[in-house]
Design a protein around this motif. Structure first.
Motif, PDB file in Angstrom:
ATOM      1  N   GLY B 109      -0.998  51.754   6.803  1.00  0.00           N
ATOM      2  CA  GLY B 109      -2.265  51.824   7.553  1.00  0.00           C
ATOM      3  C   GLY B 109      -3.462  51.948   6.623  1.00  0.00           C
ATOM      4  O   GLY B 109      -4.486  51.283   6.809  1.00  0.00           O
ATOM      5  N   GLY B 110      -3.341  52.793   5.614  1.00  0.00           N
ATOM      6  CA  GLY B 110      -4.451  52.989   4.668  1.00  0.00           C
ATOM      7  C   GLY B 110      -4.730  51.734   3.870  1.00  0.00           C
ATOM      8  O   GLY B 110      -5.893  51.405   3.598  1.00  0.00           O
ATOM      9  N   ASN B 111      -3.683  51.016   3.510  1.00  0.00           N
ATOM     10  CA  ASN B 111      -3.880  49.784   2.744  1.00  0.00           C
ATOM     11  C   ASN B 111      -4.665  48.760   3.566  1.00  0.00           C
ATOM     12  O   ASN B 111      -5.571  48.096   3.057  1.00  0.00           O
ATOM     13  CB  ASN B 111      -2.517  49.223   2.316  1.00  0.00           C
ATOM     14  N   LEU B 112      -4.345  48.660   4.867  1.00  0.00           N
ATOM     15  CA  LEU B 112      -5.079  47.729   5.738  1.00  0.00           C
ATOM     16  C   LEU B 112      -6.578  48.023   5.738  1.00  0.00           C
ATOM     17  O   LEU B 112      -7.392  47.130   5.880  1.00  0.00           O
ATOM     18  CB  LEU B 112      -4.589  47.875   7.185  1.00  0.00           C
ATOM     19  N   PRO B 162     -10.133  43.738  -0.837  1.00  0.00           N
ATOM     20  CA  PRO B 162      -9.351  43.687  -2.070  1.00  0.00           C
ATOM     21  C   PRO B 162      -7.833  43.789  -1.925  1.00  0.00           C
ATOM     22  O   PRO B 162      -7.123  43.710  -2.932  1.00  0.00           O
ATOM     23  CB  PRO B 162      -9.867  44.921  -2.823  1.00  0.00           C
ATOM     24  N   SER B 163      -7.316  43.933  -0.722  1.00  0.00           N
ATOM     25  CA  SER B 163      -5.883  44.226  -0.589  1.00  0.00           C
ATOM     26  C   SER B 163      -4.997  43.016  -0.892  1.00  0.00           C
ATOM     27  O   SER B 163      -5.247  41.908  -0.411  1.00  0.00           O
ATOM     28  CB  SER B 163      -5.595  44.687   0.842  1.00  0.00           C
ATOM     29  N   ASP B 164      -3.949  43.238  -1.657  1.00  0.00           N
ATOM     30  CA  ASP B 164      -2.919  42.208  -1.846  1.00  0.00           C
ATOM     31  C   ASP B 164      -2.022  42.135  -0.618  1.00  0.00           C
ATOM     32  O   ASP B 164      -1.701  41.058  -0.119  1.00  0.00           O
ATOM     33  CB  ASP B 164      -2.056  42.549  -3.078  1.00  0.00           C
ATOM     34  N   MET B 165      -1.585  43.303  -0.134  1.00  0.00           N
ATOM     35  CA  MET B 165      -0.667  43.359   0.999  1.00  0.00           C
ATOM     36  C   MET B 165      -1.195  42.546   2.189  1.00  0.00           C
ATOM     37  O   MET B 165      -0.450  41.826   2.856  1.00  0.00           O
ATOM     38  CB  MET B 165      -0.491  44.826   1.418  1.00  0.00           C
ATOM     39  N   CYS B 166      -2.509  42.688   2.459  1.00  0.00           N
ATOM     40  CA  CYS B 166      -3.079  42.031   3.640  1.00  0.00           C
ATOM     41  C   CYS B 166      -2.974  40.513   3.563  1.00  0.00           C
ATOM     42  O   CYS B 166      -2.881  39.841   4.598  1.00  0.00           O
ATOM     43  CB  CYS B 166      -4.544  42.442   3.803  1.00  0.00           C
ATOM     44  N   VAL B 167      -2.998  39.960   2.360  1.00  0.00           N
ATOM     45  CA  VAL B 167      -2.910  38.506   2.209  1.00  0.00           C
ATOM     46  C   VAL B 167      -1.539  38.024   2.688  1.00  0.00           C
ATOM     47  O   VAL B 167      -1.419  37.055   3.440  1.00  0.00           O
ATOM     48  CB  VAL B 167      -3.167  38.106   0.732  1.00  0.00           C
ATOM     49  N   ARG B 183      -3.259  48.961  21.696  1.00  0.00           N
ATOM     50  CA  ARG B 183      -3.811  47.616  21.533  1.00  0.00           C
ATOM     51  C   ARG B 183      -3.030  46.908  20.449  1.00  0.00           C
ATOM     52  O   ARG B 183      -2.511  47.560  19.533  1.00  0.00           O
ATOM     53  CB  ARG B 183      -5.239  47.768  21.010  1.00  0.00           C
ATOM     54  N   SER B 184      -2.933  45.588  20.527  1.00  0.00           N
ATOM     55  CA  SER B 184      -2.324  44.808  19.448  1.00  0.00           C
ATOM     56  C   SER B 184      -3.399  43.926  18.851  1.00  0.00           C
ATOM     57  O   SER B 184      -4.086  43.223  19.583  1.00  0.00           O
ATOM     58  CB  SER B 184      -1.212  43.910  19.980  1.00  0.00           C
ATOM     59  N   ILE B 185      -3.556  43.954  17.532  1.00  0.00           N
ATOM     60  CA  ILE B 185      -4.573  43.107  16.898  1.00  0.00           C
ATOM     61  C   ILE B 185      -3.874  42.191  15.888  1.00  0.00           C
ATOM     62  O   ILE B 185      -3.336  42.673  14.896  1.00  0.00           O
ATOM     63  CB  ILE B 185      -5.639  43.957  16.163  1.00  0.00           C
ATOM     64  N   PRO B 186      -3.870  40.879  16.154  1.00  0.00           N
ATOM     65  CA  PRO B 186      -3.278  39.976  15.163  1.00  0.00           C
ATOM     66  C   PRO B 186      -4.028  40.093  13.831  1.00  0.00           C
ATOM     67  O   PRO B 186      -5.247  40.301  13.825  1.00  0.00           O
ATOM     68  CB  PRO B 186      -3.488  38.581  15.774  1.00  0.00           C
ATOM     69  N   MET B 187      -3.321  39.953  12.732  1.00  0.00           N
ATOM     70  CA  MET B 187      -3.955  40.065  11.410  1.00  0.00           C
ATOM     71  C   MET B 187      -5.192  39.182  11.303  1.00  0.00           C
ATOM     72  O   MET B 187      -6.175  39.556  10.692  1.00  0.00           O
ATOM     73  CB  MET B 187      -2.955  39.662  10.320  1.00  0.00           C
TER      74      MET B 187
END
Ligand SMILES: Cc1cc2nc3c(=O)[nH]c(=O)nc-3n(C[C@H](O)[C@H](O)[C@H](O)COP(=O)(O)OP(=O)(O)OC[C@H]3O[C@@H](n4cnc5c(N)ncnc54)[C@H](O)[C@@H]3O)c2cc1C
Ligand code: SF4
Ligand code: FES
Ligand code: FES
Lengths: 213, 327
Positions: B109-112, B162-167, B183-187
């Protein structure tokens, strides 16, 4: 090496200095920045540090690093950057390495913390401490407690088969091969201003290979 | 550091109720971004809610895919055998970020929600930063902007996420699960481009809690790769990165490509134009160059970052080529 006293007084010889740095007994002089006049409600927590239980009542702003250095006088753990960028503050929390500068002490209620002071068994150095001396894995020694704590965790990560970014074919779940690239990648969170990397890699490699045999 | 009170709720309900107490409340996961920003004087929460006792540390099968709890550490997600074997691009992207020490602490969650590394945002001694102080200007547009955006920026802000994970999560069509209310939020809808409101990074509402990240089943997920170009080989943020997942036919024709770029915009950037141009094609050099060129066609460079445009094209080409060899 010349070990005579100079104009500023006693100068320890390098070997003595190296040994105290590796054992974590060199006191740092950086002040804590957590104190401020308007201290908020304090928070109770209990931490086990190097096997000793500490019941504490803390300003929640105190980082784990400042708790260790300023409250518990465990000054082996060093403050380099205070922002997660250098690794000098690396300690083990429940066996895992983390940067103690980027976590609040109160978040570790019930946790088991191991610092550089907790690695030796009495007079017997931890194998990695001995290997750092043997392989000249340090010069000034400031990064060394963090390097050694990091390396201790690295060895257990290897045992558990944890991959790194340079592990080939990560999807295959194959046993790891311990290359120098693997050691360097896994130790990249510990910066050494003196550039003792060659010795650091050699020290870790020697212990890792000894354990495998 | 501004004084704050600390609590550590055990249930999701308690955490959400605690977060309703006002704008100065922050959740904390690993703390590796929030505490850094508090030390810099960018963040000044008066109440901190520690999420680490919440039952959100699961990695489990879900609707044929995987559900990863918001409090799972980046390390545990990257190392998990089901993540490694089904979605290796996600393991790689996480392992490409930060260091072992930081990943041990950092949470999903924090990385997002990690904030930009724009130097002017990070240091409050710079007065101008629309993201930190809405309406104050943007010091990066006229200043040093080597790490800044080439796509989707505005005249208000040119920062990058800046996140790598999010890519990798974007390439995998992940969905972020939220509570308070559910709620659901698509990336692809999670992060926001700056437009005229650069102070808002994401479409998560204040006080909402991220509970999990869902990965859909992707049978060809092993044919994937994350590449990252940076100023040093390890422990540095991306200048440009690419996550690619390919569905290919036995004759080498691409059925479907998933390509996402990092380091180029305030959100991980789905390369939909390049994906369209690659679908149904055998990816030879010319096809790849055309697809990458089309994606970067709207790109805009600033004084110090124009090199990223050509770099991004080459990274797309290289990542598709290496994904073809993967899996
Ligand atoms: C020196 C350094 C180098 C780094 N290098 C890289 C890199 O190369 N690549 C990369 O990708 N990252 C890098 N990082 C960033 C790192 O990945 C992030 O700091 C980390 O992922 C943040 O996770 P956290 O759990 O520690 O977040 P926290 O600091 O705990 O939280 C971040 C934000 O998210 C909010 N939050 C946390 N959890 C939740 C939740 N469940 N619901 C709602 N809100 C929540 C918090 O309120 C806060 O605003 C680096 C960081 C440092 C310090
Ligand atoms: S680019 Fe965005 S974050 Fe950086 S100074 Fe400009 S407004 Fe602030
Ligand atoms: S002091 Fe913690 S990483 Fe530098
Ligand atoms: S030995 Fe001096 S910083 Fe590493």
């Amino acid at each position: 090496m010349n070990t005579s006293n100079d104009a500023r007084g006693f100068r320890p010889n390098r070997r003595e200095f190296v040994e105290t740095a590796v054992a974590g007994a060199v006191a740092g002089a950086l002040p804590s920045d957590a104190q401020s006049p308007a201290a908020p409600a304090s928070t109770e927590c209990t931490l086990r540090v190097n096997g000793e239980t500490h019941r504490l009542d803390l300003d929640p702003r105190v980082s784990l690093l400042d708790l260790l250095r300023e409250h518990l006088q465990l000054t082996g753990t060093k403050k380099g950057c205070d922002h997660g960028q250098c690794g000098a503050c690396t300690v083990l929390v429940n066996g895992r390495r983390i940067n103690s500068c980027l976590t609040f002490a109160v978040m570790h209620d019930g946790d088991e913390i191991t610092t550089i002071e907790g690695l030796a068994r009495g007079a017997e150095l931890h194998p990695l401490q001995a290997a750092f001396i043997e392989h000249d894995g340090l010069q000034c020694g400031y990064c060394t407690p963090g390097q050694i704590c990091s390396a201790v965790a690295l060895l257990s990560e290897l045992k558990a088969g944890a991959p790194s970014f340079v592990t080939p074919n990560i999807a295959d779940l194959k046993p790891l091969e311990l290359t120098e690239d693997e050691i360097r990648e896994r130790m990249s969170g510990n910066i050494c201003r003196c550039g003792a990397y060659v010795g650091i890699v050699a020290a870790i490699r020697s212990v890792a290979e000894g354990q495998k045999a | 550091m501004t004084p704050f009170t600390y609590s550590c709720p055990k249930t999701i309900e308690e955490a959400i109720v605690a977060a309703e107490s006002g704008p100065d409340v922050r959740f904390i996961g690993g703390g590796t971004n929030l505490i850094d920003l508090m030390k810099m004087g960018v963040e000044h929460p008066r109440r901190i809610i520690d999420l680490n006792k919440l039952p959100l540390k699961m990695i489990e099968e879900h609707n044929g895919g995987l559900r990863i709890g918001a409090l799972v550490s980046n390390t545990d997600a990257a190392n998990h055998p089901l993540v490694r074997s089904r979605y290796p691009v996600l393991s790689q992207a996480i392992l490409a970020g930060a260091t072992q020490q930081l990943r041990n602490k950092a949470t999903m969650g924090g990385n997002l929600l990690q904030r930009t590394r724009c130097y002017y945002f990070y240091d409050p001694s710079f007065e101008e930063c629309n993201k930190r102080r809405p309406g104050s200007g943007c010091a990066a547009i006229k200043g040093y902007n080597r790490i800044h955006a080439i796509l989707g920026a505005s005249d208000q802000c040119i920062a990058v996420q800046p996140s790598d994970m999010c890519v990798a999560l974007l390439a995998l069509d992940a969905v972020v699960q939220v509570d308070g209310p559910p709620r659901s939020i698509p990336m692809r809808d999670f992060h926001r481009l700056p437009g005229s409101t650069p102070q808002i990074d994401t479409n998560l509402q204040p006080g909402q809690l991220i509970t999990a990240i869902d990965l859909p089943p992707i049978p060809y997920g092993r044919r994937s790769v994350y590449i990252k170009v940076r100023d040093r080989n390890s422990f540095a943020f991306a200048l440009v990165s690419v996550a690619t997942v390919l569905d290919t036919r036995p004759d080498g024709v691409i059925r479907k490509a998933h390509i996402a770029l990092g380091g180029v915009a305030m959100k991980p950037w789905r390369a939909t134009k390049a994906e369209q141009l690659l679908a149904g094609k055998k990816p030879d050099e010319n096809t790849l160059r055309a697809a990458a060129g089309a994606e970067l066609q709207p790109a805009k460079g600033y004084r110090d970052n124009a090199f990223k445009i050509e770099l991004a094209k080459r990274c797309i080409i290289r990542s598709v080529q290496s994904a073809l060899r993967a899996g």
